[in-house]
Write an enzyme that holds these catalytic residues in place. Structure first.
Site, mmCIF file in Angstrom:
data_model
loop_
_atom_site.group_PDB
_atom_site.id
_atom_site.type_symbol
_atom_site.label_atom_id
_atom_site.label_comp_id
_atom_site.label_asym_id
_atom_site.label_seq_id
_atom_site.Cartn_x
_atom_site.Cartn_y
_atom_site.Cartn_z
ATOM 1 N N ARG A 252 -8.403 -1.746 -1.076
ATOM 2 C CA ARG A 252 -7.843 -3.045 -0.714
ATOM 3 C C ARG A 252 -6.348 -3.007 -1.033
ATOM 4 O O ARG A 252 -5.881 -2.135 -1.757
ATOM 5 C CB ARG A 252 -8.497 -4.189 -1.509
ATOM 6 C CG ARG A 252 -9.975 -4.393 -1.315
ATOM 7 C CD ARG A 252 -10.429 -4.547 0.130
ATOM 8 N NE ARG A 252 -9.881 -5.662 0.880
ATOM 9 C CZ ARG A 252 -10.553 -6.763 1.212
ATOM 10 N NH1 ARG A 252 -11.813 -6.910 0.830
ATOM 11 N NH2 ARG A 252 -9.996 -7.707 1.959
ATOM 12 N N GLU B 206 -8.300 -0.220 14.113
ATOM 13 C CA GLU B 206 -9.147 -1.069 13.270
ATOM 14 C C GLU B 206 -8.828 -2.537 13.529
ATOM 15 O O GLU B 206 -7.661 -2.907 13.623
ATOM 16 C CB GLU B 206 -8.880 -0.722 11.804
ATOM 17 C CG GLU B 206 -9.550 -1.627 10.797
ATOM 18 C CD GLU B 206 -9.035 -1.378 9.391
ATOM 19 O OE1 GLU B 206 -9.044 -2.334 8.595
ATOM 20 O OE2 GLU B 206 -8.612 -0.249 9.095
ATOM 21 N N GLU C 45 0.812 -1.217 0.000
ATOM 22 C CA GLU C 45 0.000 0.000 0.000
ATOM 23 C C GLU C 45 0.846 1.268 0.000
ATOM 24 O O GLU C 45 0.348 2.355 0.265
ATOM 25 C CB GLU C 45 -0.965 -0.027 1.182
ATOM 26 C CG GLU C 45 -1.903 -1.220 1.089
ATOM 27 C CD GLU C 45 -2.874 -1.342 2.246
ATOM 28 O OE1 GLU C 45 -2.826 -0.497 3.155
ATOM 29 O OE2 GLU C 45 -3.675 -2.290 2.234
ATOM 30 N N ASP D 13 -13.533 -4.211 10.617
ATOM 31 C CA ASP D 13 -13.328 -4.552 9.204
ATOM 32 C C ASP D 13 -13.669 -6.022 9.003
ATOM 33 O O ASP D 13 -14.766 -6.372 8.573
ATOM 34 C CB ASP D 13 -11.894 -4.236 8.793
ATOM 35 C CG ASP D 13 -11.553 -4.730 7.381
ATOM 36 O OD1 ASP D 13 -12.484 -4.991 6.601
ATOM 37 O OD2 ASP D 13 -10.357 -4.851 7.058
ATOM 38 N N LYS E 174 -15.631 -1.692 2.482
ATOM 39 C CA LYS E 174 -14.900 -2.194 1.318
ATOM 40 C C LYS E 174 -15.921 -2.774 0.349
ATOM 41 O O LYS E 174 -16.573 -3.770 0.655
ATOM 42 C CB LYS E 174 -13.900 -3.271 1.732
ATOM 43 C CG LYS E 174 -12.731 -2.749 2.562
ATOM 44 C CD LYS E 174 -11.871 -3.900 3.061
ATOM 45 C CE LYS E 174 -10.612 -3.407 3.747
ATOM 46 N NZ LYS E 174 -9.875 -4.514 4.412
ATOM 47 N N ASP F 170 -4.024 -0.422 12.350
ATOM 48 C CA ASP F 170 -4.804 -1.581 11.908
ATOM 49 C C ASP F 170 -3.984 -2.825 12.214
ATOM 50 O O ASP F 170 -3.169 -3.260 11.404
ATOM 51 C CB ASP F 170 -5.127 -1.515 10.413
ATOM 52 C CG ASP F 170 -5.816 -2.793 9.914
ATOM 53 O OD1 ASP F 170 -6.219 -3.617 10.770
ATOM 54 O OD2 ASP F 170 -5.950 -2.964 8.689
#
Length: 431
Positions: A369, A288, A208, A315, A340, A245
């Site tokens: 994602r 998260e 990411e 999530d 998502k 997260d």
């Protein structure tokens, strides 16, 4: 301009995502020649309750990750039913696909097939009407630019290092506009890179766009981010906050949380204590998936302990699913949902989940994602629903930057009508 515009063609192709895995791209063509195109993202750490992402499983082709079956489903079963339908009736389109699939997890047609069609239809409709996608989905009240939840250090499933928690993020909630927020994040990102280099750490990036240094502990990742914020000239906990997260389902084994990088095996209560200690020491505003997707007792404990102090995002726990979210609301766990699109498979169901969350006082964080494409739908979606928060990676790698650049365009288009809520986006925190 007609209020019934026919879909005349629905077709799909196999394209690549940012991890060099195949994914589904769909074109929808209308009777006047207008086209809508959407490409579907894919996750690495996926929740067990997510809708099915249909993969071919032929190990000799793309290591089994081909999506030709999903594409065939679009080109035959779905196309045959949708051709002739009104592209302006999104609910009917999505309902038709859900009924065609007939399963509770999109296991027949594949959520990747259905989502590509759902989003391509919405884009075609917006194009036909001469509207931006956020205006088409959200109407005249679509105006809130989101606070970025920007992943700048990667661990867990998103990187090959010994950091257990998956994402360490910054949130510029003290900015006055989206463009200022983005600039602040970019400056901290560069500041972090130079700090890591100076400390002798690798500055290669993860899926990411965040850095993936082989740090000694999760806490060291937070410490170096605080240092980077200060080095960039900003105040931690005033202008820029930290979000985590942990992706705890990935480290949950036999009822306990295994922090291998730190040599710790923690009970749910000890894991909550671990987070509480970090929250007390650092300007953390959001966690998260702090607990695993099936650890309802752990979620109860963390919500009791931290639920009025920080944002607790579900999530894997909720997977953008109204049935799962209803369970969470009834049990009083978490105070936010990660959204998502491909976890549920249609635009309509996604919008239903966001609406349910907001009615219950939960925030909604619209998310990418780890396997992404150049598709920028989520940038329009987050403004359309006034969610106020977006999670779409570091300000690096063009599949991430594409979303930020689209938000800059939307901010420009909205002009004085646009609103950046900053800390007000965290209406779920009661302190």
């Amino acid at each position: 301009m007609k209020n019934y515009i026919e879909i005349i063609d629905v077709s799909a192709r196999q394209v690549l995502d940012s991890r060099s895995n195949p994914t589904v791209e769909v074109d929808v063509i209308l009777e006047d020649g207008t086209t809508g195109r959407a490409a579907v993202p894919s996750g690495a750490s996926t929740g067990i309750f997510e809708a099915v992402e249909l993969r071919d499983g032929d190990k000799s082709v793309y290591n089994g990750k081909g999506v030709l079956k999903a594409i065939e489903n679009v080109n035959t079963i779905i196309a045959e039913e949708l051709v002739g339908m009104n592209v302006l009736d999104q609910i009917a389109i999505d309902k038709t696909m859900i009924e065609l699939d007939g399963t509770d997890n999109k296991g027949k047609l594949g959520a990747n097939a259905m989502l590509g069609v759902s989003l391509a239809c919405a884009k075609a409709a917006a194009e036909y009407l001469g509207l931006s996608l956020y205006q088409y989905i959200g109407g005249v009240n679509a105006k809130v630019l989101p606070v970025p939840m920007m992943n700048i250090i990667n661990g867990g499933e998103h990187a090959d290092n010994n950091v257990d928690l998956q994402e360490f993020m910054i949130m510029p909630a003290g900015a006055s506009s989206f463009s200022e927020a983005l600039r602040m994040c970019s400056e901290v990102y560069h500041s972090l890179k130079s700090l890591l280099k100076a400390k002798g750490y690798d500055t290669g990036v993860g899926d990411e766009g965040g850095f993936a240094p082989n740090l000694n502990s999760n806490e060291e990742a937070i410490q170096v981010i605080v240092e980077a914020i200060e080095k960039a000239g900003y105040k931690p906990g005033v202008e820029i906050f930290i979000a985590l997260d942990p992706a705890s389902s990935e480290i949950f084994e036999d009822g306990k949380y295994n922090l291998k990088g730190e040599g710790k095996v923690l009970t749910p209560q000890e894991m909550v204590d671990y987070y509480a200690n970090l929250v007390a020491k650092y300007p953390i505003i959001s966690i998260e998936d702090g607990m695993a997707e099936e650890d309802w007792e752990g979620w109860r404990l963390i919500t009791e302990r931290l639920g009025t102090k920080i944002q607790l995002v579900g999530d894997d726990l909720f997977v953008t699913n109204t049935d799962r979210l209803t369970m969470g609301i009834e049990r009083g766990v978490a105070n936010s949902i990660l959204i998502k699109l491909n976890q549920i498979g249609t635009l309509t169901e996604t919008l239903n989940a966001i609406e349910m969350a907001e009615r219950a006082g939960y925030t909604a964080v619209v998310s990418h994602r780890s396997g992404e494409t150049e598709d920028t739908t989520i940038a329009d979606l987050v403004v359309a629903v006034n969610a106020g928060q977006i999670k779409t990676g570091a300000p690096a790698r063009s599949e991430r930057v594409a979303k930020y650049n689209q938000l800059l365009r939307i901010e420009d288009e909205l002009g004085e009508m646009g609103e950046y809520r900053g800390l007000k986006a965290f209406y779920n925190i009661k302190k």
